[in-house]
Design an enzyme around this catalytic site. Structure first.
Site, PDB file in Angstrom:
ATOM      1  N   ASP A  54      41.793  49.998  40.670  1.00 50.54           N
ATOM      2  CA  ASP A  54      40.397  49.839  41.087  1.00 50.54           C
ATOM      3  C   ASP A  54      40.326  50.234  42.567  1.00 50.54           C
ATOM      4  OD1 ASP A  54      37.774  49.020  41.354  1.00 50.54           O
ATOM      5  OD2 ASP A  54      38.249  46.880  41.404  1.00 50.54           O
TER       6      ASP A  54
HETATM    7  C1  SPV Z   1      35.106  43.830  39.408  1.00 49.71           C
HETATM    8  O1  SPV Z   1      35.113  43.146  38.377  1.00 49.71           O
HETATM    9  O2  SPV Z   1      35.330  45.033  39.410  1.00 49.71           O
HETATM   10  C2  SPV Z   1      34.764  43.212  40.695  1.00 49.71           C
HETATM   11  C3  SPV Z   1      35.110  41.809  40.960  1.00 49.71           C
HETATM   12  O3  SPV Z   1      34.274  43.915  41.555  1.00 49.71           O
HETATM   13  S1  SPV Z   1      36.656  41.770  41.770  1.00 49.71           S
HETATM   14  O4  SPV Z   1      37.652  42.324  40.837  1.00 49.71           O
HETATM   15  O5  SPV Z   1      36.932  40.379  42.076  1.00 49.71           O
HETATM   16  O6  SPV Z   1      36.590  42.575  42.978  1.00 49.71           O
HETATM   17 MG    MG Z   2      34.544  45.964  41.238  1.00 53.50          MG
END
Ligand code: SPV
Ligand code: MG
Length: 274
Positions: A54
């Site tokens: 991510d």
């Molecule tokens: C997601 O679910 O992609 C979020 C929340 O942005 S977190 O993973 O806590 O950043």
């Molecule tokens: Mg996110």
């Protein structure tokens, strides 16, 4: 009534909205069937289903396609996690136009610099964008929406970056002034104290949103008491899917037949029903 209007109505009428994370149409449908108010299409879970971190790697269009498929399969509102908005204010305008056009009910954008990393990644880079530059993105998002009820969530990363409550509150007021409908205050602490300190001090009128991944033992009742309007369970479905698949595959690899494994999976009928 469009789903954006339905989401606004829920925000106005319910003490708290429970939002379930999804990463494809099947997981979204399961969120819906199990009675959640709305679906969160999170960058973490969607990136993971592409076996990617991510970290602003997937494009806006790739995220849009997942949300669009989910809107087509579900009746409840979809809230899309749009990371940093895929660029500056002009990119944010374009993002709002695209997501609203496929029937998404709201987006969340966060005040970090691009490329961002997941907020919960140990040792991750959580550099903040300036308050002024992020307020410009919120203004752009607000101007770009067609339906007034399309929800723009401003996500504050001041607590994640360690900048503190005062900075978080100052930014929240600035983003509300720029037109944010909701304020998402994120935290990576294992208890909700700093979230409650923020929400108890918040004198604005934009309702508050939280994602209790690390402070998972917090009760919904406590969230309501502390003026939280929306709780997003962002990644539990992804982690459950990963867990179940990993466990099953390990067992399958060592098995001579599948007889002992039938309770480890849904039946064919469950899937036919879906
Ligand atoms: C997601 O679910 O992609 C979020 C929340 O942005 S977190 O993973 O806590 O950043
Ligand atoms: Mg996110």
């Amino acid at each position: 009534m469009q789903n954006s209007d339905i989401l606004q109505k829920l925000i106005e009428t319910k003490p708290i909205l429970r939002v379930g994370g999804a990463f494809d149409s099947m997981s979204a449908k399961l969120v819906e069937i199990n009675g959640f108010d709305a679906i969160w299409t999170g960058s973490f879970a969607i990136s993971a289903t592409h076996a990617l971190p991510d970290a602003s790697i997937l494009t806006m269009t790739e995220f849009l396609n997942v949300s669009s498929n989910i809107v087509e399969s579900c009746k409840i509102p979809v809230i899309a996690d749009c990371d940093t908005g895929f660029g500056g204010p002009t990119n944010v305008s374009h993002t709002v136009k695209k997501f609203e056009n496929v029937g998404v009910s709201g987006i969340s954008i966060e005040d970090k610099t691009f490329p961002k990393q997941n907020s919960l990644l140990e040792g991750g880079n959580n550099q903040l964008l300036s308050e002024k530059d992020f307020a410009a993105k919120i203004l752009a998002a607000n101007e770009a929406k067609q339906n007034k009820a399309f929800t723009v969530i401003a996500r504050i990363e001041a607590l994640i970056s360690g900048t503190g409550i005062e900075q978080a509150l100052q930014r929240a007021y600035a983003y509300e002034k720029a037109g944010a409908d909701l304020i998402l205050i994120h935290s990576k602490k294992i208890t909700p104290e700093e979230i409650f300190e923020f929400s108890d001090s918040w004198k604005g009128s934009a309702p508050l949103v939280v994602i209790p991944t690390t402070y998972y033992s917090v009760n919904v009742d406590e969230l309501i008491e502390h003026k939280i309007k929306m709780v997003i369970y962002a990644n539990q479905t992804l982690r459950a899917a990963h867990f179940a698949l990993s466990k099953l595959l390990k067992q399958m690899k060592g098995a001579n037949n599948m007889s002992g494994l039938q309770n480890e999976m849904s039946s064919m009928n469950d899937i036919f029903k879906l």
